[in-house]
Scaffold this motif. Structure first.
Motif, short mmCIF file in Angstrom:
data_model
loop_
_atom_site.label_atom_id
_atom_site.label_comp_id
_atom_site.label_asym_id
_atom_site.label_seq_id
_atom_site.Cartn_x
_atom_site.Cartn_y
_atom_site.Cartn_z
N GLU A 1 0.76 -1.16 -0.08
CA GLU A 1 -0.02 0.10 0.04
C GLU A 1 0.89 1.15 -0.09
N SER A 2 1.90 1.28 0.89
CA SER A 2 2.88 2.30 0.77
C SER A 2 3.52 2.57 -0.55
N ASP B 1 2.38 1.61 -3.55
CA ASP B 1 1.16 2.35 -4.52
C ASP B 1 0.91 3.77 -4.16
N SER B 2 0.90 3.95 -2.63
CA SER B 2 0.38 5.49 -2.38
C SER B 2 1.82 6.50 -2.89
N VAL C 1 1.49 6.80 -6.83
CA VAL C 1 0.47 7.56 -7.12
C VAL C 1 0.40 9.05 -6.69
N LYS C 2 1.12 9.34 -5.74
CA LYS C 2 1.32 10.54 -5.39
C LYS C 2 2.60 11.34 -6.09
N ALA D 1 -1.35 3.86 -10.51
CA ALA D 1 -1.30 2.86 -9.56
C ALA D 1 -0.29 1.82 -9.84
#
Length: 157
Positions: free
Chosen positions: A110-111, A113-114, A117-118, A123
């Protein structure tokens, strides 16, 4: 009193120990058709903090290249603090090498991916990793590496 001898395992904290995101060719990278080549480098490890606590980490480096240029590079170390009390010695190594990384991986995923995206990119959901299989493979490699040394010693005598 018998309860005090029961094996106890607890995840006490999950945290990011280190994180880095680089997009060396931005903003030009955003003007090209997105057909990335993704390279993944992953490893895990553990260290004993005291008699009952271990820090376990999963480190990943993801490099995305697009049209021969690095679009982004993400390095992340996801870690966890685990309490292990009255765990038989034979079980500690598999727990540190497979079970704990399996617990940490969804958070790392999740980190990553985040961050991607940021960073302005589509993604990136990493495929699941079978840390049990990786652990068993590493144990077999260590056993095989130890065998030739023993065989050599026997033949040189």
């Amino acid at each position: 009193m018998a309860d005090n001898q029961q094996p106890q395992f607890a995840l006490q904290r999950i945290y990011i120990k280190d994180a880095s995101f680089e997009a060396p060719n931005a903003p030009q990278a955003f003007t090209k058709e997105w057909k990335p080549e993704i390279k993944l480098d992953l490893n895990s490890g553990a260290r004993k903090l005291d008699d009952n606590h271990y820090e376990v980490f999963v480190k990943v480096t993801v490099t995305a290249s697009n049209e021969g240029e690095t679009a982004f590079l993400v390095e992340l170390v996801q870690a966890g603090l685990f309490a292990m009390v009255n765990i038989p010695e034979a079980q500690i190594k598999p727990m540190l090498g497979a079970m704990c990384p399996n617990i940490l991986f969804p958070y790392l995923r999740e980190s990553i991916d985040s961050l991607v995206v940021k960073g302005g990119f589509p993604a990136l959901m990493l495929a699941p990793i079978n840390f049990d299989a990786l652990f068993h493979q590493r144990m077999q490699q260590e056993a095989q590496a130890a065998q030739p040394a023993t065989a050599e010693q026997e033949t040189t005598h």
